[in-house]
Design a protein around this motif. Structure first.
Motif, PDB file in Angstrom:
ATOM      1  N   MET A 195       0.813  -1.191   0.000  1.00 39.18           N
ATOM      2  CA  MET A 195       0.000   0.000   0.000  1.00 39.18           C
ATOM      3  C   MET A 195       0.858   1.257   0.000  1.00 39.18           C
ATOM      4  O   MET A 195       0.512   2.238  -0.629  1.00 39.18           O
ATOM      5  CB  MET A 195      -0.943  -0.023   1.205  1.00 39.18           C
ATOM      6  N   ASP A 196       1.972   1.241   0.717  1.00 36.48           N
ATOM      7  CA  ASP A 196       2.863   2.406   0.733  1.00 36.48           C
ATOM      8  C   ASP A 196       3.385   2.716  -0.664  1.00 36.48           C
ATOM      9  O   ASP A 196       3.557   3.873  -1.015  1.00 36.48           O
ATOM     10  CB  ASP A 196       4.040   2.182   1.688  1.00 36.48           C
ATOM     11  N   GLU A 197       3.637   1.665  -1.451  1.00 41.64           N
ATOM     12  CA  GLU A 197       4.097   1.874  -2.825  1.00 41.64           C
ATOM     13  C   GLU A 197       3.029   2.589  -3.642  1.00 41.64           C
ATOM     14  O   GLU A 197       3.345   3.449  -4.463  1.00 41.64           O
ATOM     15  CB  GLU A 197       4.460   0.547  -3.483  1.00 41.64           C
ATOM     16  N   CYS A 198       1.773   2.248  -3.400  1.00 43.62           N
ATOM     17  CA  CYS A 198       0.670   2.894  -4.119  1.00 43.62           C
ATOM     18  C   CYS A 198       0.608   4.373  -3.763  1.00 43.62           C
ATOM     19  O   CYS A 198       0.471   5.225  -4.645  1.00 43.62           O
ATOM     20  CB  CYS A 198      -0.655   2.223  -3.795  1.00 43.62           C
ATOM     21  N   LEU A 234       1.178   7.261  -6.546  1.00 40.05           N
ATOM     22  CA  LEU A 234       0.114   8.197  -6.868  1.00 40.05           C
ATOM     23  C   LEU A 234       0.446   9.626  -6.455  1.00 40.05           C
ATOM     24  O   LEU A 234      -0.022  10.577  -7.075  1.00 40.05           O
ATOM     25  CB  LEU A 234      -1.208   7.739  -6.240  1.00 40.05           C
ATOM     26  N   SER A 235       1.292   9.780  -5.442  1.00 43.67           N
ATOM     27  CA  SER A 235       1.677  11.133  -5.046  1.00 43.67           C
ATOM     28  C   SER A 235       2.583  11.797  -6.077  1.00 43.67           C
ATOM     29  O   SER A 235       2.712  13.013  -6.109  1.00 43.67           O
ATOM     30  CB  SER A 235       2.365  11.115  -3.676  1.00 43.67           C
ATOM     31  N   ARG A 236       3.202  10.985  -6.944  1.00 44.67           N
ATOM     32  CA  ARG A 236       4.118  11.526  -7.940  1.00 44.67           C
ATOM     33  C   ARG A 236       3.580  11.414  -9.360  1.00 44.67           C
ATOM     34  O   ARG A 236       4.284  11.704 -10.322  1.00 44.67           O
ATOM     35  CB  ARG A 236       5.461  10.802  -7.830  1.00 44.67           C
ATOM     36  N   ARG A 284       6.721   3.642 -13.522  1.00 49.66           N
ATOM     37  CA  ARG A 284       6.261   2.779 -14.630  1.00 49.66           C
ATOM     38  C   ARG A 284       6.109   1.334 -14.173  1.00 49.66           C
ATOM     39  O   ARG A 284       5.110   0.674 -14.474  1.00 49.66           O
ATOM     40  CB  ARG A 284       7.255   2.832 -15.792  1.00 49.66           C
ATOM     41  N   LEU A 285       7.118   0.825 -13.472  1.00 45.06           N
ATOM     42  CA  LEU A 285       7.067  -0.555 -12.995  1.00 45.06           C
ATOM     43  C   LEU A 285       5.878  -0.763 -12.064  1.00 45.06           C
ATOM     44  O   LEU A 285       5.175  -1.775 -12.164  1.00 45.06           O
ATOM     45  CB  LEU A 285       8.368  -0.926 -12.281  1.00 45.06           C
ATOM     46  N   HIS A 286       5.659   0.179 -11.180  1.00 44.74           N
ATOM     47  CA  HIS A 286       4.536   0.038 -10.256  1.00 44.74           C
ATOM     48  C   HIS A 286       3.212   0.071 -11.006  1.00 44.74           C
ATOM     49  O   HIS A 286       2.320  -0.743 -10.734  1.00 44.74           O
ATOM     50  CB  HIS A 286       4.563   1.128  -9.176  1.00 44.74           C
ATOM     51  N   GLU A 293      -2.985  -2.792 -10.847  1.00 41.88           N
ATOM     52  CA  GLU A 293      -4.139  -2.428 -11.672  1.00 41.88           C
ATOM     53  C   GLU A 293      -4.874  -1.200 -11.128  1.00 41.88           C
ATOM     54  O   GLU A 293      -5.288  -0.326 -11.891  1.00 41.88           O
ATOM     55  CB  GLU A 293      -5.102  -3.611 -11.745  1.00 41.88           C
ATOM     56  N   ARG A 294      -5.023  -1.111  -9.822  1.00 41.25           N
ATOM     57  CA  ARG A 294      -5.735   0.024  -9.230  1.00 41.25           C
ATOM     58  C   ARG A 294      -5.011   1.345  -9.499  1.00 41.25           C
ATOM     59  O   ARG A 294      -5.617   2.343  -9.866  1.00 41.25           O
ATOM     60  CB  ARG A 294      -5.904  -0.185  -7.730  1.00 41.25           C
ATOM     61  N   CYS A 295      -3.699   1.337  -9.345  1.00 38.01           N
ATOM     62  CA  CYS A 295      -2.925   2.552  -9.610  1.00 38.01           C
ATOM     63  C   CYS A 295      -2.943   2.896 -11.095  1.00 38.01           C
ATOM     64  O   CYS A 295      -2.992   4.068 -11.456  1.00 38.01           O
ATOM     65  CB  CYS A 295      -1.485   2.402  -9.101  1.00 38.01           C
ATOM     66  N   MET A 296      -2.912   1.876 -11.945  1.00 41.42           N
ATOM     67  CA  MET A 296      -2.971   2.126 -13.388  1.00 41.42           C
ATOM     68  C   MET A 296      -4.295   2.776 -13.758  1.00 41.42           C
ATOM     69  O   MET A 296      -4.328   3.707 -14.576  1.00 41.42           O
ATOM     70  CB  MET A 296      -2.787   0.831 -14.173  1.00 41.42           C
TER      71      MET A 296
END
Length: 78
Positions: free
Chosen positions: A1-4, A8-10, A28-30, A35-38
């Motif tokens: 979740m921290d990665e998300c 998203l903050s950037r 890009r990798l994330h 899928e949710r972040c994409m």
């Protein structure tokens, strides 16, 4: 979740090509893995494109203003 949260903050900086390549690659990798972040990225990308298309071509700043800003940036980095 921290990665998300970090991705998203950037996302706006990523969309405007304001990240160094290493940071952009991490985003890009994330996005490819999450899928949710994409989905969020695609929404932000669409909104950004719509805003850019709706704006008239921006006038360039006067050369003297650009030079003053560049001088300020150099001064503050030292």
């Amino acid at each position: 979740m921290d990665e998300c949260v970090a991705a998203l903050s950037r996302v706006h900086s990523f969309l405007h090509n304001e990240l160094v390549e290493r940071d952009a690659d991490i985003i890009r990798l994330h996005l490819h893995a999450c899928e949710r972040c994409m989905e969020n990225f695609e929404i932000e990308s669409t909104i950004t494109e719509m805003i850019q298309r709706s704006q008239e071509t921006a006038a360039s700043a006067p050369a003297t203003l650009t030079a003053r800003i560049q001088a300020m940036r150099v001064t503050t980095r030292r």
